[in-house]
Scaffold this active site. Structure first.
Site, PDB file in Angstrom:
ATOM      1  N   ASP A 145       0.828  -1.211   0.000  1.00  0.00           N
ATOM      2  CA  ASP A 145       0.000   0.000   0.000  1.00  0.00           C
ATOM      3  C   ASP A 145       0.864   1.264   0.000  1.00  0.00           C
ATOM      4  O   ASP A 145       1.999   1.253   0.487  1.00  0.00           O
ATOM      5  CB  ASP A 145      -0.930  -0.021   1.223  1.00  0.00           C
ATOM      6  CG  ASP A 145      -2.119   0.914   1.056  1.00  0.00           C
ATOM      7  OD1 ASP A 145      -2.340   1.421  -0.054  1.00  0.00           O
ATOM      8  OD2 ASP A 145      -2.823   1.147   2.059  1.00  0.00           O
ATOM      9  N   GLY A 156       0.122   5.480  -4.391  1.00  0.00           N
ATOM     10  CA  GLY A 156      -0.408   6.786  -4.782  1.00  0.00           C
ATOM     11  C   GLY A 156       0.204   7.902  -3.958  1.00  0.00           C
ATOM     12  O   GLY A 156       0.607   8.946  -4.488  1.00  0.00           O
ATOM     13  N   ARG A 157       0.282   7.690  -2.643  1.00  0.00           N
ATOM     14  CA  ARG A 157       0.834   8.734  -1.779  1.00  0.00           C
ATOM     15  C   ARG A 157       2.321   8.958  -2.029  1.00  0.00           C
ATOM     16  O   ARG A 157       2.833  10.064  -1.954  1.00  0.00           O
ATOM     17  CB  ARG A 157       0.590   8.378  -0.296  1.00  0.00           C
ATOM     18  CG  ARG A 157      -0.807   8.750   0.172  1.00  0.00           C
ATOM     19  CD  ARG A 157      -1.167   8.073   1.463  1.00  0.00           C
ATOM     20  NE  ARG A 157      -1.472   6.669   1.241  1.00  0.00           N
ATOM     21  CZ  ARG A 157      -1.569   5.756   2.202  1.00  0.00           C
ATOM     22  NH1 ARG A 157      -1.337   6.120   3.457  1.00  0.00           N
ATOM     23  NH2 ARG A 157      -1.883   4.520   1.917  1.00  0.00           N
ATOM     24  N   TRP A 158       3.020   7.889  -2.365  1.00  0.00           N
ATOM     25  CA  TRP A 158       4.450   8.012  -2.700  1.00  0.00           C
ATOM     26  C   TRP A 158       4.605   8.941  -3.912  1.00  0.00           C
ATOM     27  O   TRP A 158       5.434   9.849  -3.914  1.00  0.00           O
ATOM     28  CB  TRP A 158       5.027   6.625  -2.999  1.00  0.00           C
ATOM     29  CG  TRP A 158       6.453   6.647  -3.417  1.00  0.00           C
ATOM     30  CD1 TRP A 158       7.552   6.680  -2.595  1.00  0.00           C
ATOM     31  CD2 TRP A 158       6.956   6.658  -4.772  1.00  0.00           C
ATOM     32  NE1 TRP A 158       8.695   6.704  -3.349  1.00  0.00           N
ATOM     33  CE2 TRP A 158       8.359   6.696  -4.685  1.00  0.00           C
ATOM     34  CE3 TRP A 158       6.358   6.642  -6.027  1.00  0.00           C
ATOM     35  CZ2 TRP A 158       9.179   6.708  -5.812  1.00  0.00           C
ATOM     36  CZ3 TRP A 158       7.167   6.657  -7.160  1.00  0.00           C
ATOM     37  CH2 TRP A 158       8.568   6.685  -7.045  1.00  0.00           C
ATOM     38  N   ARG A 211      -0.400   9.335  -9.875  1.00  0.00           N
ATOM     39  CA  ARG A 211      -0.531   8.109  -9.065  1.00  0.00           C
ATOM     40  C   ARG A 211       0.061   6.885  -9.762  1.00  0.00           C
ATOM     41  O   ARG A 211       0.659   6.026  -9.121  1.00  0.00           O
ATOM     42  CB  ARG A 211      -2.010   7.839  -8.751  1.00  0.00           C
ATOM     43  CG  ARG A 211      -2.634   8.779  -7.743  1.00  0.00           C
ATOM     44  CD  ARG A 211      -4.089   8.397  -7.494  1.00  0.00           C
ATOM     45  NE  ARG A 211      -4.218   7.029  -7.050  1.00  0.00           N
ATOM     46  CZ  ARG A 211      -4.063   6.614  -5.788  1.00  0.00           C
ATOM     47  NH1 ARG A 211      -3.810   7.481  -4.846  1.00  0.00           N
ATOM     48  NH2 ARG A 211      -4.192   5.344  -5.490  1.00  0.00           N
ATOM     49  N   HIS A 264       2.459   3.193  -9.024  1.00  0.00           N
ATOM     50  CA  HIS A 264       2.241   1.775  -9.340  1.00  0.00           C
ATOM     51  C   HIS A 264       3.422   1.220 -10.139  1.00  0.00           C
ATOM     52  O   HIS A 264       3.856   0.088  -9.934  1.00  0.00           O
ATOM     53  CB  HIS A 264       0.937   1.600 -10.122  1.00  0.00           C
ATOM     54  CG  HIS A 264      -0.279   2.046  -9.348  1.00  0.00           C
ATOM     55  ND1 HIS A 264      -0.469   1.713  -8.028  1.00  0.00           N
ATOM     56  CD2 HIS A 264      -1.347   2.804  -9.698  1.00  0.00           C
ATOM     57  CE1 HIS A 264      -1.607   2.247  -7.603  1.00  0.00           C
ATOM     58  NE2 HIS A 264      -2.156   2.917  -8.598  1.00  0.00           N
ATOM     59  N   TRP A 269     -11.980  -1.774  -7.970  1.00  0.00           N
ATOM     60  CA  TRP A 269     -12.705  -1.379  -9.182  1.00  0.00           C
ATOM     61  C   TRP A 269     -13.369  -0.026  -9.026  1.00  0.00           C
ATOM     62  O   TRP A 269     -13.753   0.603 -10.011  1.00  0.00           O
ATOM     63  CB  TRP A 269     -13.778  -2.426  -9.538  1.00  0.00           C
ATOM     64  CG  TRP A 269     -13.231  -3.773  -9.875  1.00  0.00           C
ATOM     65  CD1 TRP A 269     -13.287  -4.889  -9.085  1.00  0.00           C
ATOM     66  CD2 TRP A 269     -12.566  -4.170 -11.091  1.00  0.00           C
ATOM     67  NE1 TRP A 269     -12.685  -5.951  -9.722  1.00  0.00           N
ATOM     68  CE2 TRP A 269     -12.241  -5.538 -10.962  1.00  0.00           C
ATOM     69  CE3 TRP A 269     -12.210  -3.510 -12.269  1.00  0.00           C
ATOM     70  CZ2 TRP A 269     -11.579  -6.255 -11.955  1.00  0.00           C
ATOM     71  CZ3 TRP A 269     -11.554  -4.218 -13.259  1.00  0.00           C
ATOM     72  CH2 TRP A 269     -11.240  -5.572 -13.100  1.00  0.00           C
ATOM     73  N   LEU A 282      10.560 -20.656  -4.528  1.00  0.00           N
ATOM     74  CA  LEU A 282       9.572 -19.777  -3.897  1.00  0.00           C
ATOM     75  C   LEU A 282       8.246 -19.777  -4.668  1.00  0.00           C
ATOM     76  O   LEU A 282       8.245 -19.691  -5.901  1.00  0.00           O
ATOM     77  CB  LEU A 282      10.139 -18.351  -3.880  1.00  0.00           C
ATOM     78  CG  LEU A 282       9.210 -17.265  -3.350  1.00  0.00           C
ATOM     79  CD1 LEU A 282       9.350 -17.135  -1.844  1.00  0.00           C
ATOM     80  CD2 LEU A 282       9.503 -15.922  -3.996  1.00  0.00           C
ATOM     81  N   ARG A 324      -5.072  -1.664   8.870  1.00  0.00           N
ATOM     82  CA  ARG A 324      -6.278  -2.464   8.635  1.00  0.00           C
ATOM     83  C   ARG A 324      -5.960  -3.544   7.611  1.00  0.00           C
ATOM     84  O   ARG A 324      -4.930  -3.519   6.944  1.00  0.00           O
ATOM     85  CB  ARG A 324      -7.430  -1.575   8.160  1.00  0.00           C
ATOM     86  CG  ARG A 324      -7.117  -0.751   6.924  1.00  0.00           C
ATOM     87  CD  ARG A 324      -8.334   0.063   6.438  1.00  0.00           C
ATOM     88  NE  ARG A 324      -7.930   1.011   5.420  1.00  0.00           N
ATOM     89  CZ  ARG A 324      -7.739   2.319   5.621  1.00  0.00           C
ATOM     90  NH1 ARG A 324      -7.947   2.836   6.820  1.00  0.00           N
ATOM     91  NH2 ARG A 324      -7.338   3.103   4.630  1.00  0.00           N
ATOM     92  N   LEU A 325      -6.922  -4.483   7.473  1.00  0.00           N
ATOM     93  CA  LEU A 325      -6.699  -5.633   6.581  1.00  0.00           C
ATOM     94  C   LEU A 325      -7.314  -5.433   5.201  1.00  0.00           C
ATOM     95  O   LEU A 325      -6.945  -6.139   4.255  1.00  0.00           O
ATOM     96  CB  LEU A 325      -7.252  -6.913   7.215  1.00  0.00           C
ATOM     97  CG  LEU A 325      -6.550  -7.347   8.508  1.00  0.00           C
ATOM     98  CD1 LEU A 325      -7.195  -8.615   9.063  1.00  0.00           C
ATOM     99  CD2 LEU A 325      -5.060  -7.593   8.277  1.00  0.00           C
ATOM    100  N   SER A 326      -8.248  -4.491   5.061  1.00  0.00           N
ATOM    101  CA  SER A 326      -8.848  -4.207   3.751  1.00  0.00           C
ATOM    102  C   SER A 326      -9.254  -5.484   2.992  1.00  0.00           C
ATOM    103  O   SER A 326      -8.923  -5.644   1.818  1.00  0.00           O
ATOM    104  CB  SER A 326      -7.901  -3.347   2.905  1.00  0.00           C
ATOM    105  OG  SER A 326      -7.591  -2.144   3.559  1.00  0.00           O
TER     106      SER A 326
END
Ligand code: IPE
Ligand code: IPE
Ligand code: MG
Length: 255
Positions: free
Chosen positions: A34, A37-39, A47, A51, A83, A145, A208-210
């Site tokens: 997460d 966008g803020r980065w 934004r 990504h 979405w 992995l 939070r877990l969203s």
């Protein structure tokens, strides 16, 4: 000067790695990636630049997880709620798997990484699904992995679907109500081929877990950092694992 810098950096790397023990590496690490966008916003970028750079962090983290001996890495890439975002952003995100695999699949093959997707397939664009399927097919025989992309994933949807499928089996008589156990429910989840995560990481400071792996995280250790996902590096993974190793997992019992 450059040499001095280099040796300082090597020393720095060694010291962080020394802070974790090889005996107690979490088998399965799940990450809510997460803060893209803020980065970007902080740097005055759109934004989607967040990504794009988040994709580089995916690559770094996969290699780092493999080097640390983690066996399963599960990355929350797109939720069933994402979405709701503007179409341009969603379209960009849906093109990222192709781009990521075009750039990185060869190296991941060399590292023996197996790639799979966990999520709803029916409303994904065909090109996104094709990219994920191709990656899964090409890496199907790899034994290293296991890298799982939670793409178009939502835990409530996953649990609902598993209840529907168990319900249908009861209705057609192939299962009875007494057959419903925790193991049976687990075997109907999208993550049925994965052990429960030992460690959950969430970046960007959100606590939070969203809607991520609600069933599977019942006894996972949680680790949060204020770092935004595009900034996430091996040293942060090491920090999380070091903290994990300081925790005592009791599963409700006594020691
Ligand atoms: C995580 O970064 C990536 C996805 C959810 C697809 P965000 O896009 O949520 O970034 P923030 O939280 O708005 O900073
Ligand atoms: C969770 O992040 C989903 C992914 C990382 C893919 P969000 O940014 O969508 O979560 P909220 O909206 O802050 O809860
Ligand atoms: Mg977010």
């Amino acid at each position: 000067m450059i040499n001095r810098l280099r040796s300082w950096w090597k020393q720095e790397q060694k010291q962080t790695e020394l802070s974790i023990s090889a005996d107690n590496i979490p088998q399965h690490v799940a990450i809510i990636m997460d803060g893209n966008g803020r980065w970007a916003k902080r740097l005055g970028l759109p934004r989607v630049a967040g990504h794009q750079n988040g994709m580089k962090a995916v690559k770094r983290t996969t290699i780092a997880a493999d080097e640390l001996g983690i066996k399963y890495l599960t990355l929350y890439a797109f939720s069933t709620e994402n979405w709701k975002r503007p179409k341009d952003e969603v379209d960009f995100l849906m093109r990222l798997p192709q781009e990521f695999l075009k750039l990185e699949l060869e190296e991941l093959m060399e590292k023996n990484v197996r790639i799979q997707m966990m999520g709803l397939e029916n409303n994904l664009p065909q090109h996104t699904l094709n990219a994920m399927n191709e990656a899964a097919e090409r890496t199907a025989n790899n034994t290293g992995l296991v890298l799982t992309f939670a793409l178009n994933y939502g835990s409530r949807n996953e649990i609902t679907e598993s209840m529907r499928s168990i319900g249908a089996k009861i209705a057609d008589g192939s299962l009875s109500v007494d057959d419903i156990t925790e193991e049976l429910i687990q075997s109907h989840l999208l993550s049925s081929n994965l052990p429960d995560p030992d460690l959950l990481i969430r970046t960007s400071g959100e606590l939070r877990l969203s809607n991520f792996m609600l069933w599977q995280l019942a006894y996972s250790e949680l680790w949060f950092t204020n770092i935004y996902w595009p900034e996430f590096k091996k040293k942060h993974l090491i920090e999380a694992v070091a903290e994990y190793q300081r925790r005592t997992r009791r599963y409700g019992g006594l020691l």
